[in-house]
Design a protein around this motif. Sequence first.
Motif, PDB file in Angstrom:
ATOM      1  N   ASN A 197       0.788  -1.231   0.000  1.00 13.01           N
ATOM      2  CA  ASN A 197       0.000   0.000   0.000  1.00 13.01           C
ATOM      3  C   ASN A 197       0.820   1.280   0.000  1.00 13.01           C
ATOM      4  OD1 ASN A 197      -2.798  -1.247   0.461  1.00 13.01           O
ATOM      5  ND2 ASN A 197      -1.621  -2.127   2.131  1.00 13.01           N
ATOM      6  N   GLY A 198       2.132   1.174   0.183  1.00 10.03           N
ATOM      7  CA  GLY A 198       2.971   2.366   0.135  1.00 10.03           C
ATOM      8  C   GLY A 198       3.132   3.008   1.497  1.00 10.03           C
ATOM      9  N   THR A 199       2.704   4.245   1.617  1.00 13.20           N
ATOM     10  CA  THR A 199       2.922   5.029   2.832  1.00 13.20           C
ATOM     11  C   THR A 199       2.079   4.522   3.994  1.00 13.20           C
ATOM     12  OG1 THR A 199       1.174   6.611   2.301  1.00 13.20           O
ATOM     13  CG2 THR A 199       3.377   7.064   1.412  1.00 13.20           C
ATOM     14  N   THR A 200       2.456   4.978   5.204  1.00 14.55           N
ATOM     15  CA  THR A 200       1.693   4.609   6.395  1.00 14.55           C
ATOM     16  C   THR A 200       0.250   5.084   6.288  1.00 14.55           C
ATOM     17  OG1 THR A 200       3.687   4.720   7.770  1.00 14.55           O
ATOM     18  CG2 THR A 200       1.574   4.844   8.904  1.00 14.55           C
ATOM     19  N   ALA A 201       0.066   6.279   5.713  1.00 14.91           N
ATOM     20  CA  ALA A 201      -1.299   6.804   5.545  1.00 14.91           C
ATOM     21  C   ALA A 201      -2.130   5.865   4.679  1.00 14.91           C
ATOM     22  CB  ALA A 201      -1.249   8.196   4.930  1.00 14.91           C
ATOM     23  N   ASN A 202      -1.511   5.326   3.621  1.00 14.95           N
ATOM     24  CA  ASN A 202      -2.234   4.393   2.743  1.00 14.95           C
ATOM     25  C   ASN A 202      -2.488   3.067   3.443  1.00 14.95           C
ATOM     26  OD1 ASN A 202      -2.390   6.180   0.623  1.00 14.95           O
ATOM     27  ND2 ASN A 202      -0.480   5.500  -0.315  1.00 14.95           N
ATOM     28  N   VAL A 203      -1.539   2.656   4.289  1.00 14.28           N
ATOM     29  CA  VAL A 203      -1.739   1.423   5.065  1.00 14.28           C
ATOM     30  C   VAL A 203      -2.965   1.577   5.962  1.00 14.28           C
ATOM     31  CG1 VAL A 203      -0.785  -0.037   6.892  1.00 14.28           C
ATOM     32  CG2 VAL A 203       0.677   0.699   5.016  1.00 14.28           C
ATOM     33  N   LEU A 204      -3.080   2.737   6.629  1.00 12.32           N
ATOM     34  CA  LEU A 204      -4.223   2.976   7.516  1.00 12.32           C
ATOM     35  C   LEU A 204      -5.528   2.988   6.733  1.00 12.32           C
ATOM     36  CD1 LEU A 204      -2.732   5.732   9.850  1.00 12.32           C
ATOM     37  CD2 LEU A 204      -3.240   3.374  10.455  1.00 12.32           C
ATOM     38  N   LYS A 205      -5.492   3.593   5.540  1.00 10.88           N
ATOM     39  CA  LYS A 205      -6.699   3.631   4.717  1.00 10.88           C
ATOM     40  C   LYS A 205      -7.104   2.241   4.255  1.00 10.88           C
ATOM     41  CE  LYS A 205      -6.055   8.326   2.881  1.00 10.88           C
ATOM     42  NZ  LYS A 205      -5.767   9.116   1.658  1.00 10.88           N
ATOM     43  N   SER A 206      -6.113   1.360   4.068  1.00 12.15           N
ATOM     44  CA  SER A 206      -6.400   0.020   3.548  1.00 12.15           C
ATOM     45  C   SER A 206      -7.040  -0.891   4.586  1.00 12.15           C
ATOM     46  CB  SER A 206      -5.111  -0.635   3.038  1.00 12.15           C
ATOM     47  OG  SER A 206      -4.250  -0.972   4.117  1.00 12.15           O
ATOM     48  N   PHE A 207      -6.886  -0.547   5.871  1.00  9.01           N
ATOM     49  CA  PHE A 207      -7.457  -1.390   6.913  1.00  9.01           C
ATOM     50  C   PHE A 207      -8.983  -1.332   6.852  1.00  9.01           C
ATOM     51  CE2 PHE A 207      -3.370  -1.049   9.271  1.00  9.01           C
ATOM     52  CZ  PHE A 207      -3.178  -2.399   9.484  1.00  9.01           C
ATOM     53  N   PRO A 208      -9.642  -2.478   6.870  1.00 10.05           N
ATOM     54  CA  PRO A 208     -11.109  -2.481   6.950  1.00 10.05           C
ATOM     55  C   PRO A 208     -11.552  -2.161   8.366  1.00 10.05           C
ATOM     56  CG  PRO A 208     -10.277  -4.715   7.042  1.00 10.05           C
ATOM     57  CD  PRO A 208      -9.068  -3.833   6.845  1.00 10.05           C
ATOM     58  N   ALA A 209     -12.856  -2.004   8.550  1.00 12.91           N
ATOM     59  CA  ALA A 209     -13.394  -1.861   9.906  1.00 12.91           C
ATOM     60  C   ALA A 209     -13.060  -3.119  10.698  1.00 12.91           C
ATOM     61  CB  ALA A 209     -14.900  -1.640   9.858  1.00 12.91           C
ATOM     62  N   VAL A 210     -12.661  -2.943  11.940  1.00  8.16           N
ATOM     63  CA  VAL A 210     -12.224  -4.078  12.758  1.00  8.16           C
ATOM     64  C   VAL A 210     -13.248  -4.349  13.852  1.00  8.16           C
ATOM     65  CG1 VAL A 210      -9.799  -3.661  12.284  1.00  8.16           C
ATOM     66  CG2 VAL A 210     -10.848  -2.584  14.276  1.00  8.16           C
ATOM     67  N   GLN A 211     -13.182  -5.557  14.378  1.00  8.72           N
ATOM     68  CA  GLN A 211     -14.063  -5.947  15.471  1.00  8.72           C
ATOM     69  C   GLN A 211     -13.257  -6.148  16.739  1.00  8.72           C
ATOM     70  OE1 GLN A 211     -15.981  -9.435  13.618  1.00  8.72           O
ATOM     71  NE2 GLN A 211     -17.902  -8.286  13.672  1.00  8.72           N
ATOM     72  N   LEU A 212     -13.955  -6.134  17.853  1.00  8.58           N
ATOM     73  CA  LEU A 212     -13.321  -6.335  19.146  1.00  8.58           C
ATOM     74  C   LEU A 212     -13.955  -7.527  19.834  1.00  8.58           C
ATOM     75  CD1 LEU A 212     -11.374  -5.349  21.360  1.00  8.58           C
ATOM     76  CD2 LEU A 212     -13.229  -3.892  22.212  1.00  8.58           C
ATOM     77  N   LYS A 213     -13.134  -8.545  20.091  1.00  9.27           N
ATOM     78  CA  LYS A 213     -13.614  -9.712  20.849  1.00  9.27           C
ATOM     79  C   LYS A 213     -13.286  -9.468  22.312  1.00  9.27           C
ATOM     80  CE  LYS A 213     -13.364 -13.811  19.060  1.00  9.27           C
ATOM     81  NZ  LYS A 213     -12.882 -15.118  18.557  1.00  9.27           N
ATOM     82  N   LEU A 214     -14.316  -9.504  23.157  1.00  8.49           N
ATOM     83  CA  LEU A 214     -14.159  -9.182  24.564  1.00  8.49           C
ATOM     84  C   LEU A 214     -13.608 -10.365  25.355  1.00  8.49           C
ATOM     85  CD1 LEU A 214     -17.486  -7.197  25.036  1.00  8.49           C
ATOM     86  CD2 LEU A 214     -15.216  -6.328  24.459  1.00  8.49           C
ATOM     87  N   ALA A 215     -13.305 -10.118  26.621  1.00  5.97           N
ATOM     88  CA  ALA A 215     -12.675 -11.138  27.463  1.00  5.97           C
ATOM     89  C   ALA A 215     -13.541 -12.377  27.635  1.00  5.97           C
ATOM     90  CB  ALA A 215     -12.330 -10.538  28.826  1.00  5.97           C
ATOM     91  N   ASP A 216     -14.867 -12.216  27.541  1.00  5.97           N
ATOM     92  CA  ASP A 216     -15.755 -13.379  27.693  1.00  5.97           C
ATOM     93  C   ASP A 216     -15.994 -14.117  26.378  1.00  5.97           C
ATOM     94  OD1 ASP A 216     -17.325 -11.583  26.350  1.00  5.97           O
ATOM     95  OD2 ASP A 216     -19.002 -11.626  27.756  1.00  5.97           O
ATOM     96  N   GLY A 217     -15.307 -13.700  25.320  1.00  8.14           N
ATOM     97  CA  GLY A 217     -15.442 -14.370  24.023  1.00  8.14           C
ATOM     98  C   GLY A 217     -16.490 -13.766  23.118  1.00  8.14           C
ATOM     99  N   SER A 218     -17.323 -12.866  23.643  1.00  5.70           N
ATOM    100  CA  SER A 218     -18.352 -12.228  22.820  1.00  5.70           C
ATOM    101  C   SER A 218     -17.720 -11.149  21.946  1.00  5.70           C
ATOM    102  CB  SER A 218     -19.442 -11.632  23.704  1.00  5.70           C
ATOM    103  OG  SER A 218     -18.915 -10.597  24.516  1.00  5.70           O
ATOM    104  N   VAL A 219     -18.431 -10.805  20.867  1.00  4.79           N
ATOM    105  CA  VAL A 219     -17.951  -9.787  19.947  1.00  4.79           C
ATOM    106  C   VAL A 219     -18.688  -8.486  20.219  1.00  4.79           C
ATOM    107  CG1 VAL A 219     -17.701  -9.107  17.517  1.00  4.79           C
ATOM    108  CG2 VAL A 219     -17.340 -11.489  18.196  1.00  4.79           C
ATOM    109  N   TYR A 220     -17.952  -7.422  20.411  1.00  8.99           N
ATOM    110  CA  TYR A 220     -18.534  -6.108  20.703  1.00  8.99           C
ATOM    111  C   TYR A 220     -19.369  -5.638  19.510  1.00  8.99           C
ATOM    112  CZ  TYR A 220     -18.667  -1.207  22.203  1.00  8.99           C
ATOM    113  OH  TYR A 220     -19.061   0.049  22.580  1.00  8.99           O
TER     114      TYR A 220
END
Length: 365
Positions: A197-220
Amino acid sequence: MEGQLEYAVRTLQTTNTELQSSYPAAIEGKQDIEIRPQVGGFITKLGVDEGDVVRKGQTLFVIDPVQYKAAVQQAEASVKVAQAAVATAVLTAKNKKDLFDQKIIGSYELQMAENNRITAEANLSQAKAQLITARQNLSYTNVTSPSNGVVGTIPYRVGSLVSSSIATPLTTVSNIDEMFVYFSMTEKQLLEMSRQNGTTANVLKSFPAVQLKLADGSVYTETGKIETVSGVIDQSTGSVRLRATFKNPNHLLKSGGSGSVVIPYKSDNVILIPQTATVEVQDKKYVYVVKADNKVASTMIEVAQLDNGADYLVTAGLKAGDRIVVEGIASLQDGMQIKPITEAESAAKQEQAVHMSAGLAGKKK
């Protein structure tokens, strides 16, 4: 083919897939502000309790204001005294000026009167500054929240003696309307993304929306966005720190919590193979490719860092149309000739064997 052992074989084809990569993460409030007193004294009132939601400017603690009120009164009195001294010095200087103009006194006495006026005015300025400081110290006895947030642990209670030099803060106010979730990625993984992706800015843009898995295994329920990448590589771990931001409207996420950031990656026209079809030797992965004469050849492959826990995404070493052994590879040797069967045939034989075993067990009873 008689006497040859049967092995399940898969003919590889390209496919479209979405894999996920998970990274341990630490959850922090957007702002974690330590609340410390700016004046010393005994706590006379607690305005909140642990876990309370507070607004900017809300009173958290009250420190005994008696001595600070007395200091204000003393400073106000000093100002009045200084004001009176200035008024007297001004009148004296004016009188001396009239006498000097009438040649009754000399310039020495006139200059002394002017000096006394200047000194009195300086004393007044000093008294006013002391009054400002005294009023400020009095205001500091009412410890307020600098932002909206949630109150953390309160180690001090009514009657506790505190000062500006205490090691432990009065409490912490965490702004948790939005949460920062920190996780680390290896230098190799970041380099791969940077090349793509080139620059760090482009790397950040390339990231899709992310999910957060909580300590109990559930997804936020809320998805997050990766916003920053540290510019410094941790020498001890060889990793780079990243930060994702998640909305926290219901305050489910707490500062100091933990979980895992899950990053999805969509890939088109890729080759997936079962992880069980590989063997690892000195950090290198191998599969058994079935040649035209049904002899197997141990073949080194390269796989992406991502996986779904069951499959590997092959980046080098295999192509569409290749046949690989997918079961029982532990008993294979390079150059060994086998009898290939399909995975469906292998599953049917295994099921038949289970039924036969169950039938024999029933007869013995």
